[in-house]
Design an enzyme around this catalytic site. Structure first.
Site, PDB file in Angstrom:
ATOM      1  N   SER A 240       0.830  -1.218   0.000  1.00 26.07           N
ATOM      2  CA  SER A 240       0.000   0.000   0.000  1.00 26.07           C
ATOM      3  C   SER A 240       0.861   1.264   0.000  1.00 26.07           C
ATOM      4  O   SER A 240       0.632   2.184  -0.795  1.00 26.07           O
ATOM      5  CB  SER A 240      -0.974  -0.007   1.179  1.00 26.07           C
ATOM      6  OG  SER A 240      -0.306  -0.262   2.382  1.00 26.07           O
ATOM      7  N   HIS A 317       5.433 -12.568   7.581  1.00 28.53           N
ATOM      8  CA  HIS A 317       5.684 -11.185   7.162  1.00 28.53           C
ATOM      9  C   HIS A 317       6.918 -11.141   6.267  1.00 28.53           C
ATOM     10  O   HIS A 317       7.836 -11.942   6.440  1.00 28.53           O
ATOM     11  CB  HIS A 317       5.897 -10.269   8.372  1.00 28.53           C
ATOM     12  CG  HIS A 317       5.687  -8.832   8.045  1.00 28.53           C
ATOM     13  ND1 HIS A 317       6.699  -8.027   7.577  1.00 28.53           N
ATOM     14  CD2 HIS A 317       4.567  -8.068   8.053  1.00 28.53           C
ATOM     15  CE1 HIS A 317       6.205  -6.824   7.343  1.00 28.53           C
ATOM     16  NE2 HIS A 317       4.924  -6.818   7.607  1.00 28.53           N
TER      17      HIS A 317
HETATM   18  N1  CMX Z   1       0.926 -19.591   5.993  1.00 28.80           N
HETATM   19  C1  CMX Z   1       1.406 -20.516   5.127  1.00 28.80           C
HETATM   20  N2  CMX Z   1       2.474 -20.308   4.342  1.00 28.80           N
HETATM   21  C2  CMX Z   1       3.120 -19.136   4.477  1.00 28.80           C
HETATM   22  C3  CMX Z   1       2.727 -18.160   5.394  1.00 28.80           C
HETATM   23  C4  CMX Z   1       1.558 -18.405   6.165  1.00 28.80           C
HETATM   24  N3  CMX Z   1       1.064 -17.513   7.008  1.00 28.80           N
HETATM   25  N4  CMX Z   1       3.573 -17.112   5.300  1.00 28.80           N
HETATM   26  C5  CMX Z   1       4.464 -17.433   4.353  1.00 28.80           C
HETATM   27  N5  CMX Z   1       4.187 -18.658   3.856  1.00 28.80           N
HETATM   28  C6  CMX Z   1       4.849 -19.330   2.725  1.00 28.80           C
HETATM   29  C7  CMX Z   1       4.744 -18.447   1.480  1.00 28.80           C
HETATM   30  O1  CMX Z   1       3.474 -18.597   0.848  1.00 28.80           O
HETATM   31  C8  CMX Z   1       5.893 -18.957   0.653  1.00 28.80           C
HETATM   32  O2  CMX Z   1       5.475 -20.169   0.056  1.00 28.80           O
HETATM   33  P1  CMX Z   1       5.989 -20.591  -1.414  1.00 28.80           P
HETATM   34  O3  CMX Z   1       7.455 -20.764  -1.260  1.00 28.80           O
HETATM   35  O4  CMX Z   1       5.231 -21.834  -1.700  1.00 28.80           O
HETATM   36  O5  CMX Z   1       5.640 -19.447  -2.325  1.00 28.80           O
HETATM   37  C9  CMX Z   1       6.943 -19.267   1.711  1.00 28.80           C
HETATM   38  O6  CMX Z   1       6.237 -19.445   2.964  1.00 28.80           O
HETATM   39  C10 CMX Z   1       7.978 -18.181   1.886  1.00 28.80           C
HETATM   40  O7  CMX Z   1       7.302 -16.951   2.131  1.00 28.80           O
HETATM   41  P2  CMX Z   1       7.993 -15.816   3.029  1.00 28.80           P
HETATM   42  O8  CMX Z   1       9.253 -15.396   2.346  1.00 28.80           O
HETATM   43  O9  CMX Z   1       8.080 -16.242   4.441  1.00 28.80           O
HETATM   44  O10 CMX Z   1       6.889 -14.668   2.992  1.00 28.80           O
HETATM   45  P3  CMX Z   1       6.654 -13.565   1.865  1.00 28.80           P
HETATM   46  O11 CMX Z   1       7.548 -12.423   2.167  1.00 28.80           O
HETATM   47  O12 CMX Z   1       6.715 -14.144   0.502  1.00 28.80           O
HETATM   48  O13 CMX Z   1       5.132 -13.171   2.128  1.00 28.80           O
HETATM   49  C11 CMX Z   1       3.253 -12.657   3.477  1.00 28.80           C
HETATM   50  C12 CMX Z   1       4.752 -12.435   3.261  1.00 28.80           C
HETATM   51  C13 CMX Z   1       2.769 -11.729   4.571  1.00 28.80           C
HETATM   52  C14 CMX Z   1       2.513 -12.308   2.180  1.00 28.80           C
HETATM   53  C15 CMX Z   1       3.028 -14.151   3.872  1.00 28.80           C
HETATM   54  O14 CMX Z   1       3.635 -14.400   5.118  1.00 28.80           O
HETATM   55  C16 CMX Z   1       1.565 -14.537   3.918  1.00 28.80           C
HETATM   56  O15 CMX Z   1       1.000 -14.903   2.874  1.00 28.80           O
HETATM   57  N6  CMX Z   1       0.913 -14.468   5.139  1.00 28.80           N
HETATM   58  C17 CMX Z   1      -0.506 -14.739   5.259  1.00 28.80           C
HETATM   59  C18 CMX Z   1      -1.310 -13.536   4.764  1.00 28.80           C
HETATM   60  C19 CMX Z   1      -1.183 -12.384   5.727  1.00 28.80           C
HETATM   61  O16 CMX Z   1      -1.353 -12.518   6.936  1.00 28.80           O
HETATM   62  N7  CMX Z   1      -0.920 -11.182   5.177  1.00 28.80           N
HETATM   63  C20 CMX Z   1      -0.905  -9.939   5.973  1.00 28.80           C
HETATM   64  C21 CMX Z   1       0.506  -9.388   6.190  1.00 28.80           C
HETATM   65  C22 CMX Z   1       0.439  -8.079   6.944  1.00 28.80           C
HETATM   66  C23 CMX Z   1      -0.183  -7.008   6.111  1.00 28.80           C
HETATM   67  O17 CMX Z   1       0.442  -6.596   5.107  1.00 28.80           O
HETATM   68  O18 CMX Z   1      -1.306  -6.612   6.360  1.00 28.80           O
END
Ligand code: CMX
Length: 434
Positions: A240, A317
């Site tokens: 955002s 995150h």
């Molecule tokens: N549940 C399951 N898997 C998760 C996870 C979760 N909460 N968080 C990360 N992972 C997975 C990712 O999907 C990714 O999988 P792939 O390798 O298959 O693509 C892997 O772990 C590595 O991801 P990461 O480097 O730890 O996290 P990113 O920086 O790519 O993504 C975020 C960050 C927030 C999008 C991710 O942790 C996520 O999808 N969380 C759940 C959604 C969420 O709560 N979003 C809100 C964040 C706060 C906000 O911005 O409001």
């Protein structure tokens, strides 16, 4: 000129030589290198943005202008008889880097008050939208529809010196921020409360007035202040904030920029996660017949979600590597005001079981809860149960930080943003695959 504006001008004039010196004399100094993983993988960790409004340390969490959340909450002037600070005073801190006096806060609150009348056409547009429009679509549309009010555009068309661009941007930002609580509350009451709109109260502060227009009793006013402050800014790389900055870098005005920012916030991996958390908790609750699951039972729900290829909303995150202090601040609010709420108990069990499971699964780099894990539960407790609406609340808060960033972007003359792309062929060549 208001105190806030003259204080800001003083700060901007003091700051500009620092940015100019860095750019002119030290522009070639390296601050990092970019890997193929980062070019394909969402630019994670690439240091290529500058902001002084907030900084996110992976282990400590957010600092707003150098203050942690507990420090900011403790030092900022409070609304008399209330436990949380004025949102208006917090905005003063974001803009100037200084804790305002009681007088300063009153002045900013008066500034917001005089700018808060929403043009009637905004409500007409919202009423004309399809009934099943998502509240975030309504919010973004309402903001965009006011673009015709932009002071920046008027002055730009008359010929505006680059050094003065922050001034009409500041005017636009205050004009827009002052209206957001009423627009948000209107969307809620129009969509979910049979169109029974509650008029604003000119004597209330931003958070108090929002709670009043939502029709929810205390301590929802304190919660609203806390919520807007916690969600305001998380340095500039998140979707955002980055979207707002990017769109503004083309000299698009605040209305275009904040509407775009809202659209980025509406994704389920970002701000929409707060509604996803509630959806997830309710599906667990249904399957449990309303009973609080044991840790063993909750573990099964978490694994089932992961094994079906979905994320656990509210956890993980891109930068943080510990429990989000914004989660902790909301948890403390829950412990004080709603310790026996059944959904809060669900979140508590989830907090216990999820991090070890995500660690065991070994994918998420951060297994800890983020800001969205807790926020919907509190809204639910106070009767705001239409969870499609929750990200609008995030949007009102986030607009404070993004507006502060855009004002400073303009003040420091940050240019149009334009990173360079490579082709897959080029990456393969660099990696010596070809
Ligand atoms: N549940 C399951 N898997 C998760 C996870 C979760 N909460 N968080 C990360 N992972 C997975 C990712 O999907 C990714 O999988 P792939 O390798 O298959 O693509 C892997 O772990 C590595 O991801 P990461 O480097 O730890 O996290 P990113 O920086 O790519 O993504 C975020 C960050 C927030 C999008 C991710 O942790 C996520 O999808 N969380 C759940 C959604 C969420 O709560 N979003 C809100 C964040 C706060 C906000 O911005 O409001």
């Amino acid at each position: 000129m208001s105190n806030l504006k003259s204080k800001l001008q003083e700060k901007i004039e003091g700051w500009r030589p620092r940015t100019t010196k860095l750019l002119k004399e030290y522009g070639d100094v390296k601050i990092g290198e970019v890997t193929i993983g980062q070019a394909i993988g969402g630019m994670r960790g690439v240091k290529c943005l500058t902001t002084d409004i907030s900084y996110l340390d992976p282990m400590e969490g957010i600092r707003f202008r150098g203050f942690t959340i507990p420090e900011a909450l403790e030092k900022l002037p409070k609304v008399p008889g209330k436990e949380t600070p004025y949102v208006e005073g917090f905005f003063y801190l974001l803009l100037t880097g200084e804790i305002p006096s009681e007088e300063d806060v009153k002045e900013v609150a008066a500034e917001f008050n005089k700018r808060k009348i929403v043009p009637g056409y905004v409500f007409d547009i919202l009423k004309a939208m399809p009934e099943d429009s998502h509240p975030m679509v309504m919010f973004s549309t309402a903001i965009l529809s006011m673009q015709r009010e932009s002071e920046f555009v008027k002055q730009y068309n008359e010929g505006l010196n680059k050094m003065d661009m922050w001034i009409p941007t500041y005017e636009d930002a205050l004009n827009l921020l002052a209206k957001l609580p009423q627009i948000a509350a209107f969307i809620y009451r129009y969509k979910y409360k049979g169109g029974q709109i509650i008029d604003p109260d000119p004597d209330l502060d931003m958070g108090g007035n929002f709670a009043h227009m939502m029709g929810v009793d205390a301590p929802y006013d304190d919660l609203s202040r806390l919520y807007f402050i916690l969600h305001s800014d998380h340095e500039s790389g998140n979707v955002s904030a980055h979207t707002g900055h990017l769109v503004a870098s083309a000299l698009s005005d605040i209305y275009y920029s904040i509407s775009a920012m809202i659209n980025g916030l509406a994704g389920p991996l970002h701000g929409l996660a707060n509604q996803e958390v509630l959806r997830w908790l309710h599906s667990v609750s249904e399957q449990m017949g309303g009973k609080i699951p044991t840790e063993e039972e909750m573990k099964k729900f978490v694994w089932d979600t992961l094994n079906s290829g979905q994320v656990i909303p509210g956890f993980g995150h891109a930068v943080l590597r510990k429990t989000d202090p914004r989660y902790t601040a909301q948890r403390e609010f829950c412990l004080k005001h709603l310790p026996d709420d059944p959904l809060f108990k669900y979140v508590d069990v989830l907090y216990k079981v999820t991090p070890p499971i995500l660690e065991e699964q070994g994918k998420a780099k951060n297994p800890w809860p983020n800001v969205d894990a807790q926020s919907g539960v509190i809204q639910w407790h106070y009767g705001v149960r239409e969870y499609d609406f929750y990200t609008v609340l995030f949007g009102v808060g986030r607009a404070l930080g993004v507006c502060a960033n855009i004002i400073w972007d303009r003040a420091l003359g940050y240019p149009i943003e334009r990173p360079k792309s490579l082709t897959t062929d080029m990456l393969e060549e660099i990696a010596h695959i070809k």
